[in-house]
Design a protein around this motif. Structure first.
Motif, PDB file in Angstrom:
ATOM      1  N   CYS B  70       5.842  -5.677  67.781  1.00 50.13           N
ATOM      2  CA  CYS B  70       6.303  -7.069  67.892  1.00 50.13           C
ATOM      3  C   CYS B  70       5.186  -8.095  67.831  1.00 50.13           C
ATOM      4  O   CYS B  70       5.393  -9.225  67.445  1.00 50.13           O
ATOM      5  CB  CYS B  70       7.076  -7.248  69.192  1.00 50.13           C
ATOM      6  SG  CYS B  70       6.020  -7.151  70.654  1.00 50.13           S
ATOM      7  N   CYS B  75       7.691  -5.456  72.847  1.00 41.99           N
ATOM      8  CA  CYS B  75       8.144  -4.126  72.426  1.00 41.99           C
ATOM      9  C   CYS B  75       7.495  -3.022  73.242  1.00 41.99           C
ATOM     10  O   CYS B  75       8.027  -1.931  73.373  1.00 41.99           O
ATOM     11  CB  CYS B  75       7.875  -3.908  70.940  1.00 41.99           C
ATOM     12  SG  CYS B  75       6.149  -3.604  70.543  1.00 41.99           S
ATOM     13  N   CYS B  78       2.032  -1.308  71.979  1.00 40.49           N
ATOM     14  CA  CYS B  78       0.621  -1.464  71.613  1.00 40.49           C
ATOM     15  C   CYS B  78      -0.337  -1.260  72.786  1.00 40.49           C
ATOM     16  O   CYS B  78      -1.474  -1.699  72.730  1.00 40.49           O
ATOM     17  CB  CYS B  78       0.384  -2.835  70.997  1.00 40.49           C
ATOM     18  SG  CYS B  78       0.513  -4.154  72.215  1.00 40.49           S
TER      19      CYS B  78
END
Ligand code: SF4
Ligand code: FES
Lengths: 115, 261, 138
Positions: B70, B75, B78
């Motif tokens: 995202c 999201c 990461c």
């Protein structure tokens, strides 16, 4: 469901931690530093004895000392377990820690009853 | 670990400042031990670490693998270790880490599949085991209408529902690192999200998994999970409050064995 | 997840780092955590000293005087000095973590963490003052 005894140990740990956090620093300052260093005059023997014999004082002293021991037992058990990765000695560590605190509790009870 | 250097030559901002990224590389078909590889990346004022990684992938070394989606902190894919801290790389500015070098590694405490990609099945299975959905003894029929909830009842669990499964809390938790059987922060917080929901009746079922030595009682309140959580879920609080209520229940059962549950 | 997955071309080798024994020395936040846990040694240690003092009290004035002499030794003073730092660290960390375990609510609103911790510190100071007064008034 598998029952666990951890809530019991944890409640002693928590109660002991709270009592110790509130009461131990000032007790240590007065008895371990201020009086020995002469910053404060030591109260007379008779007065100390009389105060300590009061039922409320006895109860307080018993709880403070015993629960401080259990607080240590629980925390130290996990410190050994995680900090030194002694997982395989889990049972032995638990017996030594909680056993030690129980011996200390009996000693505290005995001392305070015979005060 | 060896650091082999691969200086960047593309997309260098004229006269611009550069920063070194030391990136964890693990290519299972090539090496058994991971290495850190250094890349020179231009410094842009508005770049986050993820932008720097994408710059590497696009211009310097297409073989670098990492997850993201995202680019805006929702999201949860990461998460990496940046200079040793578990963090969302899309929310960590390169500028705040200057002069570098910036060390980027995969989330700690998880097996690494390749480069910055971790294997997260352990988390997924634990999450499923606590039944993170609303459990009813008896489902109401559609005609009976919706389950109503007041704003105050919503407030009881809302915080715990904000989790984005980024696993930063697991990477920051030494207890999970030492004891992979530990249920762990986010799963317990998400279980509490349902336990504390006024519409849910599944607390007993979840208790069988959580009120155990591998569940909440493994936690020693290091507290780092709540520090690193990007969504202020405060999993440490979820676990502590669970301990409090389990302890009350334990005493209740001890003093009044006839009382239910 | 099975602990020993089969490695095949479709399931390549994972890399798994293991925690070193002294993992808590690698990072300051972890060292701080271990220090916090070690305060328990000083808490119990002082509880033991205090118990011995009470025992001396029960044994009579001479024994008590002897114990007070012991407390005056430089060794005792330094041990107490070090212990004080640790028990105070225990109190501070304990009160700061209390809001994790307590979710108090007034009406619809959560009592903020700072307020809960703040109340703890106020209680700490007042109890210390009260206890000092009770112990020393005699
Ligand atoms: S609790 Fe916070 S840190 Fe943990 S997975 Fe959820 S959002 Fe990430
Ligand atoms: S890319 Fe989605 S949270 Fe960072």
């Amino acid at each position: 469901m598998k029952t666990t005894i951890e809530p019991f140990w944890w409640s002693l740990f928590g109660a002991g931690g709270t009592l110790a956090a509130l009461f131990i620093p000032i007790t240590l300052i007065i008895n371990g530093l201020a009086i020995p260093l002469g910053w404060l005059d030591a109260p007379a023997y008779e007065n100390v004895l009389q105060l300590a014999r009061h039922p409320l004082a006895r109860t307080y002293l018993f709880l403070l000392i015993s629960l401080s021991f259990y607080h240590w037992a629980h925390r130290f058990r996990f410190t050994l377990y995680d900090g030194l990765q002694l997982k395989h000695l889990n049972l032995l560590i638990a017996v030594i820690c909680y056993g030690g605190a129980t011996v200390g509790t009996i000693a505290a009870g005995y001392t305070l009853i015979n005060l | 670990m060896a650091v082999d250097s691969l200086a960047g030559n593309a997309a260098v901002v004229a006269g611009g400042e550069m920063v070194t990224l030391e990136v964890f590389r693990y290519r299972p078909e090539e090496e058994t031990e991971p290495v850190y590889q250094a890349y020179e990346v231009p410094v842009h004022k508005d770049w986050v670490v993820l932008d720097a990684l994408n710059h590497i992938k696009d211009h310097l070394d297409g073989t670098l693998s990492f997850r993201w989606s995202c680019r805006m902190g929702v999201c949860g894919s990461c998460g990496m270790m940046v200079n040793g801290d578990a963090t969302l790389t899309c929310a960590t500015f390169v500028e705040s880490l200057l002069p570098g070098p910036i060390r980027v590694g995969p989330l700690e405490n998880f097996p690494v599949v390749r480069d910055l990609i971790i294997e997260m099945n352990d988390f997924m299975e634990k999450l499923e085991s606590v039944k993170p959905w609303i459990i009813r003894d008896e489902e109401k029929s559609l005609e009976d209408g919706a389950y109503l909830q007041t704003p105050a009842q919503l407030a009881d669990f809302k915080q715990f529902s904000m989790c984005i499964n980024c696993l930063l809390c697991y990477a920051a938790c030494p207890v999970y690192g030492l004891e992979p059987s530990f249920t762990g922060p986010a799963v317990i917080a998400l279980a509490q999200r349902y336990n504390l929901d006024s519409r849910d009746q599944g607390a007993g079922e979840r208790n069988a998994i959580l009120n155990t030595d591998e569940g909440i009682w493994q936690c020693t309140l290091v507290g780092e999970c709540s520090v690193v959580c990007p969504k202020d879920v405060d999993p440490a609080a979820a676990i502590q409050r669970y301990k409090v209520s389990s302890t009350l229940q334990w005493y209740q059962k001890l003093l009044m064995p006839w009382s239910g549950k | 997840m099975s602990a020993n997955p089969q490695h095949t071309p479709y399931h390549p080798r994972w890399y798994r780092a293991s925690m070193p024994i002294f993992w808590w020395m690698r990072r300051w936040i972890h060292a701080r955590f271990i220090l916090r846990e070690l305060t328990s040694i000083f808490v119990a240690g002082y509880a033991l000293v205090y118990l011995l003092q009470l025992r001396a009290l029960g044994l009579g004035p001479e024994a008590y005087a002897r114990f007070l002499d012991l407390l005056r030794s430089p060794l005792s003073i330094s041990l107490h000095g070090v212990s004080l730092v640790f028990v105070i660290y225990h109190s501070i960390t304990w009160f700061n973590l209390a809001p994790r375990a307590l979710a108090l609510r007034i009406g619809d609103r959560r009592v903020p963490d700072k307020v809960i911790a703040g109340l703890n510190f106020v209680a700490w100071i007042s109890i210390s003052a009260a206890l000092a007064w009770v112990t020393l008034k005699g």
